[in-house]
Design a protein around this motif. Structure first.
Motif, PDB file in Angstrom:
ATOM      1  N   ASP A  96      46.187  41.092  36.609  1.00 19.93           N
ATOM      2  CA  ASP A  96      45.498  39.806  36.663  1.00 19.93           C
ATOM      3  C   ASP A  96      44.102  40.043  37.212  1.00 19.93           C
ATOM      4  O   ASP A  96      43.933  40.725  38.239  1.00 19.93           O
ATOM      5  CB  ASP A  96      46.253  38.825  37.568  1.00 19.93           C
ATOM      6  CG  ASP A  96      47.635  38.496  37.027  1.00 19.93           C
ATOM      7  OD1 ASP A  96      47.754  38.327  35.803  1.00 19.93           O
ATOM      8  OD2 ASP A  96      48.585  38.431  37.827  1.00 19.93           O
ATOM      9  N   ARG A 141      39.063  42.161  42.852  1.00 24.47           N
ATOM     10  CA  ARG A 141      39.436  41.020  42.016  1.00 24.47           C
ATOM     11  C   ARG A 141      40.659  41.323  41.151  1.00 24.47           C
ATOM     12  O   ARG A 141      41.045  40.513  40.322  1.00 24.47           O
ATOM     13  CB  ARG A 141      38.259  40.624  41.115  1.00 24.47           C
ATOM     14  CG  ARG A 141      37.046  40.106  41.887  1.00 24.47           C
ATOM     15  CD  ARG A 141      35.891  39.821  40.949  1.00 24.47           C
ATOM     16  NE  ARG A 141      34.734  39.278  41.659  1.00 24.47           N
ATOM     17  CZ  ARG A 141      33.536  39.098  41.102  1.00 24.47           C
ATOM     18  NH1 ARG A 141      33.355  39.426  39.834  1.00 24.47           N
ATOM     19  NH2 ARG A 141      32.553  38.597  41.817  1.00 24.47           N
ATOM     20  N   ARG A 153      44.808  41.050  31.909  1.00 21.28           N
ATOM     21  CA  ARG A 153      44.077  42.062  31.153  1.00 21.28           C
ATOM     22  C   ARG A 153      44.989  43.256  30.881  1.00 21.28           C
ATOM     23  O   ARG A 153      45.827  43.609  31.722  1.00 21.28           O
ATOM     24  CB  ARG A 153      42.828  42.522  31.904  1.00 21.28           C
ATOM     25  CG  ARG A 153      41.863  41.388  32.258  1.00 21.28           C
ATOM     26  CD  ARG A 153      41.246  40.764  31.021  1.00 21.28           C
ATOM     27  NE  ARG A 153      40.383  39.651  31.368  1.00 21.28           N
ATOM     28  CZ  ARG A 153      39.088  39.751  31.617  1.00 21.28           C
ATOM     29  NH1 ARG A 153      38.503  40.940  31.559  1.00 21.28           N
ATOM     30  NH2 ARG A 153      38.390  38.681  31.919  1.00 21.28           N
ATOM     31  N   THR A 163      40.391  38.170  38.312  1.00 21.70           N
ATOM     32  CA  THR A 163      39.631  36.962  38.606  1.00 21.70           C
ATOM     33  C   THR A 163      38.157  37.230  38.352  1.00 21.70           C
ATOM     34  O   THR A 163      37.551  38.074  39.019  1.00 21.70           O
ATOM     35  CB  THR A 163      39.835  36.528  40.068  1.00 21.70           C
ATOM     36  OG1 THR A 163      41.227  36.323  40.310  1.00 21.70           O
ATOM     37  CG2 THR A 163      39.085  35.233  40.351  1.00 21.70           C
ATOM     38  N   ALA A 164      37.574  36.533  37.400  1.00 18.35           N
ATOM     39  CA  ALA A 164      36.170  36.721  37.053  1.00 18.35           C
ATOM     40  C   ALA A 164      35.260  36.091  38.106  1.00 18.35           C
ATOM     41  O   ALA A 164      35.717  35.373  39.003  1.00 18.35           O
ATOM     42  CB  ALA A 164      35.890  36.099  35.683  1.00 18.35           C
ATOM     43  N   ARG A 165      33.976  36.359  38.017  1.00 14.06           N
ATOM     44  CA  ARG A 165      33.021  35.825  38.988  1.00 14.06           C
ATOM     45  C   ARG A 165      32.980  34.304  38.955  1.00 14.06           C
ATOM     46  O   ARG A 165      32.572  33.648  39.916  1.00 14.06           O
ATOM     47  CB  ARG A 165      31.626  36.394  38.722  1.00 14.06           C
ATOM     48  CG  ARG A 165      31.101  36.137  37.325  1.00 14.06           C
ATOM     49  CD  ARG A 165      29.803  36.897  37.078  1.00 14.06           C
ATOM     50  NE  ARG A 165      28.746  36.443  37.928  1.00 14.06           N
ATOM     51  CZ  ARG A 165      27.925  35.439  37.607  1.00 14.06           C
ATOM     52  NH1 ARG A 165      28.088  34.771  36.462  1.00 14.06           N
ATOM     53  NH2 ARG A 165      26.946  35.084  38.412  1.00 14.06           N
ATOM     54  N   THR A 166      33.413  33.699  37.844  1.00 13.99           N
ATOM     55  CA  THR A 166      33.441  32.242  37.732  1.00 13.99           C
ATOM     56  C   THR A 166      34.657  31.630  38.411  1.00 13.99           C
ATOM     57  O   THR A 166      34.767  30.408  38.521  1.00 13.99           O
ATOM     58  CB  THR A 166      33.438  31.829  36.258  1.00 13.99           C
ATOM     59  OG1 THR A 166      34.587  32.408  35.602  1.00 13.99           O
ATOM     60  CG2 THR A 166      32.170  32.312  35.562  1.00 13.99           C
ATOM     61  N   GLY A 167      35.612  32.488  38.852  1.00 14.98           N
ATOM     62  CA  GLY A 167      36.810  31.998  39.504  1.00 14.98           C
ATOM     63  C   GLY A 167      38.013  31.876  38.586  1.00 14.98           C
ATOM     64  O   GLY A 167      39.127  31.622  39.045  1.00 14.98           O
ATOM     65  N   THR A 168      37.816  32.040  37.288  1.00 15.35           N
ATOM     66  CA  THR A 168      38.935  31.959  36.344  1.00 15.35           C
ATOM     67  C   THR A 168      39.702  33.282  36.345  1.00 15.35           C
ATOM     68  O   THR A 168      39.122  34.353  36.508  1.00 15.35           O
ATOM     69  CB  THR A 168      38.427  31.664  34.928  1.00 15.35           C
ATOM     70  OG1 THR A 168      37.521  32.702  34.528  1.00 15.35           O
ATOM     71  CG2 THR A 168      37.702  30.320  34.894  1.00 15.35           C
ATOM     72  N   SER A 169      41.024  33.179  36.160  1.00 12.17           N
ATOM     73  CA  SER A 169      41.878  34.349  36.176  1.00 12.17           C
ATOM     74  C   SER A 169      42.570  34.520  34.835  1.00 12.17           C
ATOM     75  O   SER A 169      42.950  33.534  34.195  1.00 12.17           O
ATOM     76  CB  SER A 169      42.920  34.239  37.291  1.00 12.17           C
ATOM     77  OG  SER A 169      43.741  35.379  37.334  1.00 12.17           O
ATOM     78  N   ALA A 170      42.708  35.778  34.400  1.00 14.99           N
ATOM     79  CA  ALA A 170      43.369  36.061  33.125  1.00 14.99           C
ATOM     80  C   ALA A 170      44.060  37.413  33.223  1.00 14.99           C
ATOM     81  O   ALA A 170      43.695  38.266  34.034  1.00 14.99           O
ATOM     82  CB  ALA A 170      42.367  36.050  31.981  1.00 14.99           C
TER      83      ALA A 170
END
Length: 319
Positions: A160, A204, A171, A162-169
């Protein structure tokens, strides 16, 4: 005869520790013995508790596998001294390693040959560190070890992020290299879903899962992982733009601003470009204040407004 066998087995163990897999014929050639002798020596190592696995295939081979206990490692003089130095500095940027590193150093010194003990003791007494508050996020050493193993074995992993925008996905990637930049660690990997090279900050990453699937290593464009990551980080989008043309050589600026190493580009022998862009106006002001020479600035209006307000406060405080 026994001495020759003991020396040969120590040499065999040393070879097994330097590479992940060894064909039996190549080991025999390195040791100047027959393949049958290598098999017997491998059996003796197993009896001593070393987990040596046989590798199936056309030529067959061996590898030193993970076991329930850590077997003794063979180190040459330079390796032993290097580990002593590294253990003294292991706490930098990693969480919870301070006490563990000191325990490991004590064990190493206890078994060092007399000719090296003085060197290691001198290093321990001479090297000291200042416990500054960390500039950035601390990296979990267990995560670092997991990713390093995946890079070595070219094993696909999922995690998992977490991008700098706060969204998690989630990978799924082929890990290739780990790159340190200041207090931050980055994983350089080939994203299997996006079919492209990507960079992931370790602080992250969460929920790493090994897939058990190994693939051939990939050739990185340009061949230099550190340069590749530096270029990508410099090109990453930021909220506020601030680029300074500094009237000093790039190497001089790097020597005075360690955290800017990846964001300095030489323009000539006596001039360089420093990208101080950031999501934080305060960090931009701190970066520009640390430049060791005069410069001209190309920046967004909100950056210039913040710098003027900061400068006025400083001048007011200075009387």
């Amino acid at each position: 005869m026994t001495s020759d066998m003991t020396g040969r087995m120590l040499r065999l163990l040393s070879l097994l520790q330097t590479r992940r897999e060894w064909p039996g014929a190549e080991l025999a050639d390195r040791l100047s013995v027959t393949v049958r002798t290598v098999r017997r020596d491998i059996d003796r190592l197993r009896e001593l508790g070393y987990p040596v696995d046989s590798v199936r295939g056309h030529t067959g081979g061996y590898r030193l596998a993970a076991g329930t206990d850590l077997p003794p490692l063979l180190l040459d003089d330079e390796e032993a001294v290097a580990i002593a130095v590294a253990l003294r500095t292991a706490a930098g940027g990693l969480t919870g390693l301070e006490e563990t590193a000191l325990r490991a150093l004590a064990k190493l010194e206890q078994v060092l040959p007399r000719r090296l003990r003085a060197q290691a003791t001198a290093i321990q007494e001479a090297v000291a560190g200042i416990a500054w508050e960390p500039r950035g996020p601390r990296t979990d050493p267990a995560l670092l070890a997991t990713l390093a193993t995946a890079c070595r074995d070219h094993e696909i992993i999922a995690f998992d992020y977490t991008a700098r925008t706060g969204t998690s996905a989630r990978r799924r990637v082929e890990p290739q290299h780990l790159v340190a930049s200041g207090d931050l660690w980055y994983l350089l990997a080939h994203d299997t879903d996006r079919d492209d090279w990507r960079i992931y900050r370790l602080d992250r990453i969460a929920g790493v899962t090994a897939t058990g699937r190994r693939v051939p290593g990939r050739t990185l464009p340009g061949g230099d992982p550190a340069a590749f990551v530096a270029e990508r980080l410099s090109a990453a989008p930021t909220r506020h733009r601030a680029v300074a043309t500094v009237h000093a050589p790039a190497d001089h600026v790097r020597g005075h601003t360690r955290h800017l190493a990846t964001r300095i580009r030489p323009l000539g022998e006596s001039t360089c470009l420093v990208d101080a862009s950031d999501d934080s106006l305060t960090r931009i002001a701190q970066t520009l204040a640390g430049l060791p020479a005069d410069y001209t600035l190309d920046a967004d209006a909100d950056v210039l407004k913040h710098l003027r307000a900061t400068a006025h406060r400083i001048l007011h405080a200075a009387g």
